[in-house]
Design an enzyme around this catalytic site. Structure first.
Site, PDB file in Angstrom:
ATOM      1  CE  LYS A 107      -2.219  -1.222   3.655  1.00  0.00           C
ATOM      2  NZ  LYS A 107      -1.295  -2.226   4.266  1.00  0.00           N
ATOM      3  CG  HIS A 221      -2.591   4.488   8.705  1.00  0.00           C
ATOM      4  ND1 HIS A 221      -2.168   4.913   7.295  1.00  0.00           N
ATOM      5  CD2 HIS A 221      -2.348   3.122   8.894  1.00  0.00           C
ATOM      6  CE1 HIS A 221      -2.265   3.182   6.704  1.00  0.00           C
ATOM      7  NE2 HIS A 221      -1.948   3.090   7.693  1.00  0.00           N
TER       8      HIS A 221
END
Length: 566
Positions: A107, A221
Site C-alpha cells: 500500500k 490509519h
C-alpha cells in the site's frame, strides 16, 4: 479507553497467535510477526511465485485473513498503524519464496514502500527474484496529490486476490506482476468516517467530530479525511462516493466492474447492507455492469465507524481470477449477484373473505376521530417512549407505535362502520405494522374486544366487558400478571376501575376518567417494581426507578381517547 487487550505492546503478537489458532491453514513464523501458509513446501524448488503483503496492524481481517491458497502466501504485521520492519518482510520472503520469486503487494505509504522496498533489494541480493506492485487506490485525493502519491486502502484486497489467483495457477513472476499492476491501475476506492478510532498505545481518539459531522475521504490509519461535511443519509453518501470514483476512474455506461462495500471496523452489517443496496442500484441506473459484489469488513481502521466503496474494472480474464478458488479465512466467497433484487411474488394469494359493506352506525365519525387522536399521540410521545424502552428494553417501542399510527391512518373508509369492525381492522393493522411484542398484544386485545362488541348493543356495560376481555387476552398471551412490571400494570387497574364505575351508574366520561387515573397510578407504580418478564427482567434491580414503557404507552392512548368518550 476500553479495549479487550492485555497490554498495548503485546497487542499484535497476541492477536496473531489468536488468528492462527483459529485457522488450520496458517502458521506463525517463529520470532516474527508474520503469518504463513501452513502448506508452504519445505523444498524451495517446489514453490510457486509467492504473493506477500502486509502493513500496520489494526486493519483486520487484513492482512493475515487473506493468507491461504489462492491469495497470500505470507502477511507481515507491524505495530498498530505502523509499517513492519525490513527484517520482518525479508523473513517472510525467505520463508515462502524460492527460485520462482515473490511479488510484494504494498500500500502506498512511505513506511511500507521503504521497508518492503529495502527487503526486496536484500532478497534480490540473496538470489531471490522479487517484484513489487504499489496500490494507490484512494480517489479522494484527486484534487490534493498526483495519482502516484495517493494512499493505498481497501481496494488492495482485490489486488491480493488477482495476484494470488495468478500465482496459484502457476503463472511466472512477470505475469503475476503484470496482472496485479493492471488491476491496481484501474482500481478506485473512497471512504467516509462517522467517527474516529483509538490506537491502543495512544489511548485517545485520533480526532473529534461533532454529532452532525462526518469525514469524507479518510485514510485507514485513523487520520482525518479530505473534508468535513454535515451528516447525510446513507444514499446521499453512497452517491457522493460513487460519483467521485466513477469520474476519477473514467468508468462509463457499459463498463464491467466489481464492487466492494467495506466496513471500517465499527459499522454493523445492517448499515453496510443499506449502503450496498444503494450502490448496486446507482451503478445499474448508470448502465454500469456489476459482475460481482461483496459487503463486509475487509480492511478496517480498528473500531472506526464508517465505510469505503471500491470499484475495479474487469474483463473475462480478471473476473476469472476473482472467481478462482480461495482457501483464506477472510475471503467472503463468490460475490455473485442475482439479476435483480429478489422478491417472491406468489402466483395467487389467499386473502381473508371481505366483510360485506355496511352503513356506518351512529357515532362512528366520532369513533374514527378518537382513533386518529391516538395515532397523533403515539407520534408525539415517540421520544419519551423510546427513552423509557431504551432504559430497560431494546428501545423500539416508540418507533413501533409510530408505525402503528401510520397503519391506523391508512385504514379504508369501510373499516369505520361499527365499533366491532373498526377494532378488528385496527387490530389487524397493528399486527401487520408493529414488530416485537406490542403488535401481537394489541392485536389480540382488540380482536377479543371486537368479538364481544359484535354480540349485541354497544353501551357502557358492553365496553366495560370488552375492555376486561381485552386485558385478559393480553395476560393469557404473554403470561404476565399485575406486579410483573408490564403494560398490564396500567391495563388491569384501568379496566377494573372502568367496570366498577359503570356498575355504580357513572356516565361513560366519568368512568373513563377513573380508568385513566388508575392507569396513571399503575404506570407510576412500575418504577418501583423489579421486572419479572420480558427483556427488562434481564436487568433485575437495575430497571427500578424508571416507569415501564409499555405501561406508559397505555396511558398515552387512554388519554388520547378521553375527549371522544361520552
Amino acid at each position: 479507553m476500553k479495549k479487550l487487550v492485555n497490554a498495548p505492546r503485546a497487542v499484535v503478537r497476541e492477536m496473531l497467535e489468536g488468528l492462527v489458532s483459529l485457522a488450520p491453514g496458517q502458521v506463525l513464523l517463529d520470532g516474527e510477526s508474520v503469518v504463513l501458509r501452513a502448506d508452504t513446501p519445505s523444498d524451495v524448488r517446489a514453490r510457486k511465485v509467492a504473493v506477500i503483503s502486509g502493513g500496520g496492524s489494526g486493519h483486520e481481517p487484513a492482512h493475515a485473513g487473506y493468507v491461504g491458497a489462492g491469495m497470500l502466501d505470507a502477511a507481515v504485521a507491524g505495530d498498530v498503524f505502523t509499517s513492519p520492519s525490513t527484517d520482518a518482510v525479508l523473513a517472510a520472503i525467505r520463508a515462502v519464496a524460492g527460485p520462482a520469486g515473490a511479488l510484494l503487494v504494498v500500500k502506498n505509504y512511505t513506511g511500507d514502500r521503504l521497508n518492503f522496498g529495502l527487503a526486496a533489494e536484500l532478497a534480490r541480493a540473496e538470489g531471490i527474484p522479487v517484484e513489487t506492485v504499489v496500490v494507490a487506490d484512494d480517489v479522494s485525493l484527486h484534487d490534493t496529490v498526483e495519482p502516484a502519491r495517493r494512499r493505498g486502502i481497501a481496494g488492495t484486497v482485490l489486488v491480493h486476490k488477482v495476484a494470488g489467483a495468478a500465482a496459484e495457477a502457476g503463472a511466472a513472476l512477470q505475469d503475476v506482476l503484470r496482472e496485479a499492476t493492471a488491476a491496481a491501475e484501474v482500481l478506485g476506492t473512497m471512504g467516509v468516517a462517522l467517527g474516529p478510532c483509538t490506537v491502543p498505545a495512544a489511548g485517545k481518539p485520533g480526532f473529534t467530530l461533532e454529532e452532525d459531522e462526518i469525514e469524507l475521504g479518510l485514510g485507514i490509519h485513523g487520520e482525518q479525511g479530505v473534508r468535513r461535511v454535515p451528516m447525510q443519509t446513507a444514499d446521499s453518501l453512497v452517491d457522493t462516493l460513487l460519483t467521485t470514483i466513477v469520474e476519477d476512474r473514467r468508468i462509463t455506461s457499459g463498463d464491467r466492474v466489481v464492487l466492494v462495500v467495506n466496513g471500517l471496523g465499527g459499522t454493523p452489517p445492517m448499515e453496510l447492507a443499506i449502503v450496498a443496496r444503494r450502490a448496486l442500484a446507482a451503478l445499474r441506473q448508470g448502465g454500469i455492469r456489476v459482475e460481482r459484489a461483496w459487503s463486509g469488513t475487509f480492511l478496517s481502521a480498528l473500531e472506526m465507524p464508517g465505510c469505503s466503496l471500491t470499484l475495479l474494472k474487469v474483463d473475462d480474464a480478471r473476473l476469472a481470477r476473482l472467481d478462482a478458488a480461495v482457501d483464506a479465512p477472510a475471503w467472503p466467497g463468490a460475490g455473485r449477484l442475482p439479476k435483480e433484487p429478489g422478491v417472491y411474488r406468489p402466483s395467487s394469494t389467499a386473502s381473508p373473505a371481505s366483510l360485506p359493506a355496511e352503513a356506518p352506525q351512529p357515532g362512528m365519525d366520532r369513533f374514527r376521530k378518537a382513533a386518529l387522536r391516538v395515532a397523533d399521540a403515539f407520534e408525539q410521545s415517540e421520544p419519551r417512549l423510546t427513552a423509557l424502552d431504551s432504559a430497560a428494553g431494546d428501545g423500539d417501542l416508540g418507533l413501533s407505535l409510530v408505525r402503528g399510527a401510520e397503519a391506523i391512518r391508512a385504514l379504508p373508509e369501510d373499516a369505520w362502520t361499527s365499533p366491532a369492525r373498526a377494532l378488528t381492522a385496527i387490530g389487524n393493522a397493528l399486527r401487520r405494522s408493529i414488530g416485537g411484542s406490542s403488535g401481537p398484544f394489541y392485536a389480540t386485545a382488540l380482536l377479543r374486544a371486537a368479538r364481544r362488541l359484535a354480540e349485541g348493543p354497544v353501551d357502557a356495560a358492553a365496553w366495560a366487558e370488552a375492555f376486561d376481555l381485552a386485558v385478559t387476552a393480553v395476560s393469557e398471551l404473554g403470561g404476565a400478571r399485575p406486579g410483573d412490571r408490564t403494560m398490564l400494570d396500567a391495563l388491569r387497574p384501568a379496566a377494573d376501575a372502568f367496570a366498577k364505575a359503570v356498575r355504580c351508574g357513572q356516565g361513560a366520561r366519568e368512568a373513563w376518567a377513573s380508568a385513566v387515573h388508575a392507569a396513571e397510578a399503575g404506570e407510576e407504580a412500575t418504577s418501583r417494581m423489579q421486572p419479572r418478564l420480558g427483556r427488562a427482567s434481564y436487568l433485575g434491580a437495575r430497571a427500578v426507578g424508571v416507569p415501564d414503557a409499555g405501561a406508559a404507552a397505555v396511558v398515552v392512548w387512554m388519554k388520547a381517547l378521553t375527549p371522544g368518550i361520552g
